[in-house]
Enzyme design. Structure first.
Site, PDB file in Angstrom:
ATOM      1  N   THR A   1      27.735  18.339 -28.448  1.00 32.34           N
ATOM      2  CA  THR A   1      26.917  17.322 -27.785  1.00 32.34           C
ATOM      3  C   THR A   1      25.871  18.075 -26.979  1.00 32.34           C
ATOM      4  OG1 THR A   1      28.663  15.664 -27.703  1.00 32.34           O
ATOM      5  CG2 THR A   1      26.890  15.446 -26.103  1.00 32.34           C
TER       6      THR A   1
ATOM      7  N   LYS B   1      24.661   9.690 -29.592  1.00 32.56           N
ATOM      8  CA  LYS B   1      25.752  10.103 -28.705  1.00 32.56           C
ATOM      9  C   LYS B   1      25.380   9.846 -27.248  1.00 32.56           C
ATOM     10  CE  LYS B   1      29.671  12.018 -27.418  1.00 32.56           C
ATOM     11  NZ  LYS B   1      30.143  13.393 -27.557  1.00 32.56           N
TER      12      LYS B   1
ATOM     13  N   LYS C   1      27.624  16.970 -17.691  1.00 30.65           N
ATOM     14  CA  LYS C   1      26.699  17.703 -18.573  1.00 30.65           C
ATOM     15  C   LYS C   1      26.012  16.725 -19.532  1.00 30.65           C
ATOM     16  CE  LYS C   1      27.626  18.814 -22.490  1.00 30.65           C
ATOM     17  NZ  LYS C   1      27.984  19.141 -23.885  1.00 30.65           N
TER      18      LYS C   1
END
Lengths: 295, 295
Positions: free
Chosen positions: B103, B178, B246
């Site tokens: 990701t 995502k 993050k």
């Protein structure tokens, strides 16, 4: 066996079908509504087959009833309909039970319960979820606060329009449970709106994104039922922003008393205020998306 | 028919089982991991039955592979492993395909795709959802960006560890999808945390509240899987706050570029920063509840 006598006060989008299910479940129902036309319509629709009539005041509807159910707009409406001169408590007999289905504050629930108790009347606060569709299909979820004894007495009436009726604790607990529901819904809708806004701005096919991510940890009732409609700009249905803001205001008031922290809820409440200022108060509560996309 | 040669770079919680599924699906897999012990463990666990070996650098692992899959921590790790002297692109042959499951940002995905294209190498950005459990069971959801041709070439490899592999658009689209997932999850978890905090402060039985309200509009994967655990103070499992922060930082960066508004997401990101400051970065991302309840 003669029918249980019931009164139903407040024939709005929710109350109208709820009172209908009660009549179909073989309660002898007397209705009251502020706008008489609605009460007349209800009697026309249900009285032929199931019996039932209407009364001129809440007190008259409640007179002689074993169970009095109410479903109105907000705390002020509720106080008026319960505690007014021609209100429910003025007409309800000793030993009867009052069940309120309005989404209101726990404070007003306790206030009414106390005044009811002084007259020997039982009280349950019993807000519902499931929306107009749930009310029509008799598939509401009912969250109930009050004594065990009153809950046992009122359960059958509530079952007539519910898929689940749960006793959550003492008076006020029904309202507090509904508040948890609204707190969780409101920010989840805004979360979805931010995700969908981001998808659109990124040039993704937002419908396809919903199909893909609703299989995992982002899955929610809101995503499945409002993800695509918000992207398509469909807001003329569902649960109005006006109502959601009212409910969140109750939550924020209660949080000031119980010490809960609601940072997201407070922010989302302010977004609903903006929607109202723009004239969108009647739109579905997923119109939070519109606010992000228009601004 | 000889096996398709594949390389898998990055044997973390996700990559380790993903590479295992690939080997079981009859790919000839060479692995690389920064910590050699993990690569040795992997070879011990899978090479006996399914074949497979390990290499000393990403470049060596990629050498001669038809498909190179990567799954590392963040943009910086990804640049190092892809573009470094001994990196994936240094070893991958012309005509091969690189699939990245990290990701990461859409920016780094486009950057790597461009450098790969210059060498005649295909590239797909293909972040996953479903967590460690999904990786172990081979039930991940894979969101893929890249050309139709590269997608067709890489689909079978990704199917080995997925329940769904969806082509979302050009390079970067996997990462953007995502991001929508993470935006929607993060604020939904905070919404749930506020609701559960309110339930506890109100004296309700929070487990019972979850049972009741998870039947309606407040229902979500998060409520069903994290509602009770957060109330019980269980945070030593799941998806770490460090990782969620993050991911949200990537979303906020991208939103600055594409003009999306993310007011709740920005606020929740700041809550994760507070959790990190308190030393809770490794806790499950539902530790947002802890922050409300402890403070």
């Amino acid at each position: 066996m003669s029918k249980t006598k019931a009164a139903f006060i407040g024939l709005g989008n929710m109350g109208y079908p709820m009172a209908g299910h009660l009549a179909k479940a073989d309660f002898d129902v007397t209705v009251y509504n502020r706008t008489v036309k609605k009460a007349d319509d209800w009697v026309k629709e249900y009285a032929g087959e199931h019996g039932g009539s209407s009364a001129e005041t809440p007190a008259k509807a409640a007179d002689g009833a074993d169970i009095v159910l109410t479903c109105v707009g907000n705390d002020d409406d509720l106080r008026a309909i319960m505690l007014g001169e021609d209100g429910v408590l003025a007409g309800t007999g000793k030993g009867a039970l009052v069940i309120d289905h309005t989404t209101a504050s726990a404070i007003v629930a306790r206030e009414i319960a106390e005044q009811a108790a002084a007259k020997g009347i039982g009280f349950l606060d019993a807000p519902v979820s499931g929306g107009q569709e749930g009310a029509q299909k008799g598939q509401l979820t009912v969250m109930v606060g009050g004594s065990e004894e009153d809950f046992a007495k009122g359960e059958a009436a509530m079952q007539s329009f519910a898929k689940a009726v749960t006793h959550m604790g003492p008076v006020g607990s029904g309202q507090l449970t509904k508040m948890v529901n609204q707190i969780t819904c409101a920010s989840a809708i805004q979360a979805l709106a931010e995700g969908m806004n981001f998808a659109v701005k990124s040039g993704l096919d937002a419908h396809q994104v919903v199909d893909v991510i609703s299989k995992g940890a982002a899955q929610s009732w809101q995503m499945e039922n409002r993800g695509k409609t918000m992207v398509d700009g469909k807001f003329d249905f569902g649960f109005a922003c006006d109502w959601m803001r009212k409910d969140l205001d109750i939550c924020l008031d209660e949080a000031r008393a119980n010490g809960a922290q609601l940072p997201l809820t407070a922010l989302v409440e302010s977004f609903y205020a903006r929607i109202q200022n723009q004239g969108g108060g009647r739109l579905d509560n997923s119109a939070l998306f519109k606010l992000l996309n228009d601004a």
